[in-house]
Scaffold this active site. Structure first.
Site, mmCIF file in Angstrom:
data_model
loop_
_atom_site.group_PDB
_atom_site.id
_atom_site.type_symbol
_atom_site.label_atom_id
_atom_site.label_comp_id
_atom_site.label_asym_id
_atom_site.label_seq_id
_atom_site.Cartn_x
_atom_site.Cartn_y
_atom_site.Cartn_z
ATOM 1 C CB SER A 14 12.229 2.081 -3.862
ATOM 2 O OG SER A 14 11.298 3.045 -3.385
ATOM 3 C CB SER A 141 -3.433 2.418 2.269
ATOM 4 O OG SER A 141 -3.093 1.938 3.554
ATOM 5 C CE1 TYR A 154 -0.060 6.498 3.038
ATOM 6 C CE2 TYR A 154 -1.350 5.089 4.501
ATOM 7 C CZ TYR A 154 -0.572 5.252 3.364
ATOM 8 O OH TYR A 154 -0.314 4.166 2.561
ATOM 9 C CE LYS A 158 -1.895 5.894 -0.112
ATOM 10 N NZ LYS A 158 -1.452 5.640 -1.498
ATOM 11 C CB THR A 189 8.506 -0.621 1.216
ATOM 12 O OG1 THR A 189 8.010 0.382 2.124
ATOM 13 C CG2 THR A 189 7.337 -1.424 0.647
#
Length: 267
Positions: A14, A141, A154, A158, A189
């Site tokens: 995806s 990111s 997160y 990253k 997304t």
């Protein structure tokens, strides 16, 4: 006759990974290895693209890198491009979620691509030794340059991926393997619908699409570019973090971008 161009794309079921697979399928001689957990989606995408090798595996498991390498070696015996895109995000402040949340981010967003790269690097080097193009693209990111509230775990994963990518690029240049880095901002997304941002008359302009990231991945892989932000102007946030850290901290702590954090997701 067109020479084969073999590419592994993780998180291909995806979002950015799917868009990247579709974009790479348009490259001359493309032979794709699609990696993700959801076999049904991978099988459907492979059929749509006219054929591809499918590896349904959780990349955080110990056996995953060997499974992917075996699939590549069995089907093609060479590798030109590895796209480390699979990742996830689970929101939460550190005081509430603690080390456990940091650890699961690191396992998926940092350790998994590092371990997969370790497994596939000999194939990439062998391809480069034959004079053919060989590249790794790591999808970090903008949060890998600028941290935000409730996304510290997160960001940590990253940031780690971005720093490791820079070092790996310096090490592998002598072996002919290019290492590119892509740093998406807010991308709409399945796992990050960006609903609040898209409803805002101004902030909706900062949300981009997966196909834009896919194009950046091709630029940093096939095209040999070192680094790309998506959208391009997001580099300003990273520059501001270096030049005016106090101002950036003030902006992020004000809550301006708090609602823009992704919902719990994995791709």
């Amino acid at each position: 006759m067109t020479e084969p161009f073999v590419a592994v794309v993780t998180g291909a079921s995806s979002g950015i990974g799917e868009a990247t697979a579709r974009r790479l399928a348009r490259e001359p001689g493309a032979r794709l290895v699609l990696v993700a957990r959801r076999r049904d989606r991978l099988d459907a995408l492979a059929r749509e693209l006219g054929g591809a090798t499918v590896v349904a595996v959780d990349l955080t498991t110990p056996e995953a890198p060997a499974e992917v390498r075996a699939a590549v070696a069995r089907a093609y015996e060479e590798l030109h491009l590895l796209v480390n895109n699979a990742g996830g995000s689970w929101r939460g402040g550190f005081a509430e979620t603690g080390w456990e949340n940091v650890e699961r981010h690191m396992k998926l967003n940092f350790e998994a691509p590092v371990r997969l790269t370790e497994s596939l690097l000999p194939l990439l080097r062998a391809t480069a030794a034959k004079g053919a193009p060989a590249a790794i693209v790591n999808v970090s990111s903008t949060s890998g340059r600028v941290g935000r509230p409730r996304a510290g775990a997160y960001s940590a994963s990253k940031f780690a991926l971005a720093g490791w990518s820079d070092s790996l690029a310096a090490e592998e240049s002598a072996h002919g393997v290019h290492v590119g880095l892509v740093l998406p901002g807010f991308i709409e997304t399945e796992g990050f619908p960006a609903t609040e941002l898209r409803r805002h008359p101004v902030l909706r302009l900062i949300v981009s699409k997966p196909d834009k990231v896919a194009e950046a991945i091709v630029e940093c892989g096939v095209g040999g570019k070192a680094e790309r932000y998506v959208p391009r102007y997001y580099w300003l946030a990273a520059a501001a973090r270096v030049l005016a850290p106090r101002l950036v901290r003030r902006a992020t702590s004000s809550g301006t971008f708090t609602t823009a954090t992704a919902k719990d997701s994995q791709h």
